[in-house]
Design a protein around this motif. Structure first.
Motif, PDB file in Angstrom:
ATOM      1  N   LEU A  22       0.831  -1.212   0.000  1.00  0.00           N
ATOM      2  CA  LEU A  22       0.000   0.000   0.000  1.00  0.00           C
ATOM      3  C   LEU A  22       0.859   1.252   0.000  1.00  0.00           C
ATOM      4  O   LEU A  22       0.555   2.232  -0.688  1.00  0.00           O
ATOM      5  N   ASP A  23       1.948   1.223   0.760  1.00  0.00           N
ATOM      6  CA  ASP A  23       2.875   2.369   0.792  1.00  0.00           C
ATOM      7  C   ASP A  23       3.492   2.610  -0.585  1.00  0.00           C
ATOM      8  O   ASP A  23       3.577   3.743  -1.050  1.00  0.00           O
ATOM      9  N   VAL A  24       3.925   1.535  -1.230  1.00  0.00           N
ATOM     10  CA  VAL A  24       4.536   1.654  -2.556  1.00  0.00           C
ATOM     11  C   VAL A  24       3.518   2.181  -3.565  1.00  0.00           C
ATOM     12  O   VAL A  24       3.807   3.085  -4.349  1.00  0.00           O
ATOM     13  N   ILE A  25       2.320   1.635  -3.553  1.00  0.00           N
ATOM     14  CA  ILE A  25       1.289   2.063  -4.503  1.00  0.00           C
ATOM     15  C   ILE A  25       0.933   3.523  -4.293  1.00  0.00           C
ATOM     16  O   ILE A  25       0.804   4.286  -5.253  1.00  0.00           O
ATOM     17  N   ALA A  26       0.789   3.933  -3.030  1.00  0.00           N
ATOM     18  CA  ALA A  26       0.442   5.330  -2.744  1.00  0.00           C
ATOM     19  C   ALA A  26       1.528   6.280  -3.232  1.00  0.00           C
ATOM     20  O   ALA A  26       1.236   7.369  -3.732  1.00  0.00           O
ATOM     21  N   ALA A  27       2.777   5.866  -3.127  1.00  0.00           N
ATOM     22  CA  ALA A  27       3.889   6.735  -3.519  1.00  0.00           C
ATOM     23  C   ALA A  27       4.222   6.662  -5.005  1.00  0.00           C
ATOM     24  O   ALA A  27       4.543   7.678  -5.627  1.00  0.00           O
ATOM     25  N   GLU A  28       4.150   5.434  -5.586  1.00  0.00           N
ATOM     26  CA  GLU A  28       4.666   5.250  -6.941  1.00  0.00           C
ATOM     27  C   GLU A  28       3.697   4.578  -7.913  1.00  0.00           C
ATOM     28  O   GLU A  28       4.017   4.424  -9.088  1.00  0.00           O
ATOM     29  N   GLY A  29       2.553   4.120  -7.424  1.00  0.00           N
ATOM     30  CA  GLY A  29       1.596   3.439  -8.282  1.00  0.00           C
ATOM     31  C   GLY A  29       1.808   1.939  -8.295  1.00  0.00           C
ATOM     32  O   GLY A  29       2.871   1.446  -7.908  1.00  0.00           O
ATOM     33  N   PRO A  30       0.798   1.187  -8.748  1.00  0.00           N
ATOM     34  CA  PRO A  30       0.875  -0.269  -8.740  1.00  0.00           C
ATOM     35  C   PRO A  30       1.976  -0.843  -9.618  1.00  0.00           C
ATOM     36  O   PRO A  30       2.483  -1.927  -9.351  1.00  0.00           O
ATOM     37  N   SER A  31       2.366  -0.136 -10.668  1.00  0.00           N
ATOM     38  CA  SER A  31       3.404  -0.676 -11.554  1.00  0.00           C
ATOM     39  C   SER A  31       4.761  -0.783 -10.865  1.00  0.00           C
ATOM     40  O   SER A  31       5.631  -1.519 -11.321  1.00  0.00           O
ATOM     41  N   ALA A  32       4.940  -0.090  -9.752  1.00  0.00           N
ATOM     42  CA  ALA A  32       6.216  -0.125  -9.035  1.00  0.00           C
ATOM     43  C   ALA A  32       6.343  -1.328  -8.104  1.00  0.00           C
ATOM     44  O   ALA A  32       7.413  -1.553  -7.531  1.00  0.00           O
ATOM     45  N   LEU A  33       5.285  -2.121  -7.960  1.00  0.00           N
ATOM     46  CA  LEU A  33       5.307  -3.248  -7.030  1.00  0.00           C
ATOM     47  C   LEU A  33       6.199  -4.374  -7.512  1.00  0.00           C
ATOM     48  O   LEU A  33       6.154  -4.759  -8.676  1.00  0.00           O
ATOM     49  N   SER A  34       6.949  -4.913  -6.587  1.00  0.00           N
ATOM     50  CA  SER A  34       7.766  -6.090  -6.833  1.00  0.00           C
ATOM     51  C   SER A  34       7.792  -6.899  -5.545  1.00  0.00           C
ATOM     52  O   SER A  34       8.031  -6.341  -4.470  1.00  0.00           O
ATOM     53  N   LEU A  35       7.525  -8.198  -5.634  1.00  0.00           N
ATOM     54  CA  LEU A  35       7.554  -9.029  -4.430  1.00  0.00           C
ATOM     55  C   LEU A  35       8.937  -9.031  -3.797  1.00  0.00           C
ATOM     56  O   LEU A  35       9.071  -9.048  -2.577  1.00  0.00           O
ATOM     57  N   ARG A  36       9.965  -8.986  -4.624  1.00  0.00           N
ATOM     58  CA  ARG A  36      11.333  -8.971  -4.103  1.00  0.00           C
ATOM     59  C   ARG A  36      11.574  -7.708  -3.262  1.00  0.00           C
ATOM     60  O   ARG A  36      12.119  -7.766  -2.161  1.00  0.00           O
ATOM     61  N   ASP A  37      11.124  -6.558  -3.778  1.00  0.00           N
ATOM     62  CA  ASP A  37      11.284  -5.302  -3.038  1.00  0.00           C
ATOM     63  C   ASP A  37      10.457  -5.327  -1.749  1.00  0.00           C
ATOM     64  O   ASP A  37      10.907  -4.873  -0.704  1.00  0.00           O
TER      65      ASP A  37
END
Length: 196
Positions: A22-37
């Protein structure tokens, strides 16, 4: 051992990964998601999130289902169509990452049973506002009235989240403005506690 790693050993990994997502999506959008990150952020091995979500689509499916559950809860006590719309807009502003994911079905598994059940509960709550209209208020087709009401709430929330209403709102409370806008579309709906 970090706090996040200790949390994992106590069974909190799933929620830790969802929160980080949720933090990543709020800051950078869903395309920035990576399970590794997300595993790195949670302080666990890169394979650990896959245990709960299998893959990125599984994680986004879980977030969408959670979002629909939160939306259903937010709409649960709505007093009429206008109040439901205000609560919809409030949900979007309080849960912008969920809101982004929920309405991009290409990101997740649309046939997931938990997602389908959560979406149905939220849909039932939205339809309840339309069902409360007096005869004739929704026009000849109450289902189209529902689409109109949802379009107004969703469009307003989307414009609000993308900062496209800053000028038009001129510093006014978005919920108050939205409530007034519903009067343009559904002018005879009674306002909670009084006449329209």
């Amino acid at each position: 051992m970090t706090t996040r790693q200790r949390s994992y050993h106590h069974g909190d990994l799933r929620q830790a990964v969802l929160t980080a997502a949720l933090d990543v999506i709020a800051a950078e959008g869903p395309s920035a998601l990576s399970l590794r990150d997300l595993a790195r952020r949670a302080g666990v091995s890169h394979a650990a999130p896959a245990h709960h979500f299998k893959d990125r689509a599984g994680l986004l499916t879980a977030l969408a289902a959670e979002g629909y559950e939160l939306l259903a809860a937010a709409l649960g006590e709505a007093d009429g169509l206008r109040d439901a719309g205000v609560r919809y807009v409030r949900f979007a502003t309080e849960h912008p990452a969920h809101f982004q994911v929920m309405f991009q079905p290409d990101l997740y598994r649309t046939d997931d049973p938990a997602l389908l059940a959560a979406r149905e509960r939220a849909g039932d709550r939205l339809r309840a506002g339309i069902a409360g209209l007096r005869p004739g208020q929704g026009g000849p087709d109450p289902r189209l009235a529902g689409v109109a009401a949802w379009s107004l709430a969703h469009g307003f929330a989307t414009l609000l989240l993308s900062n496209n209403l800053t000028g038009p709102l001129q510093g006014r409370d978005p919920e108050d403005v939205f409530h007034a806008l519903t009067g343009l579309l559904f002018p005879t709906e009674p306002v909670a506690g009084g006449a329209s």
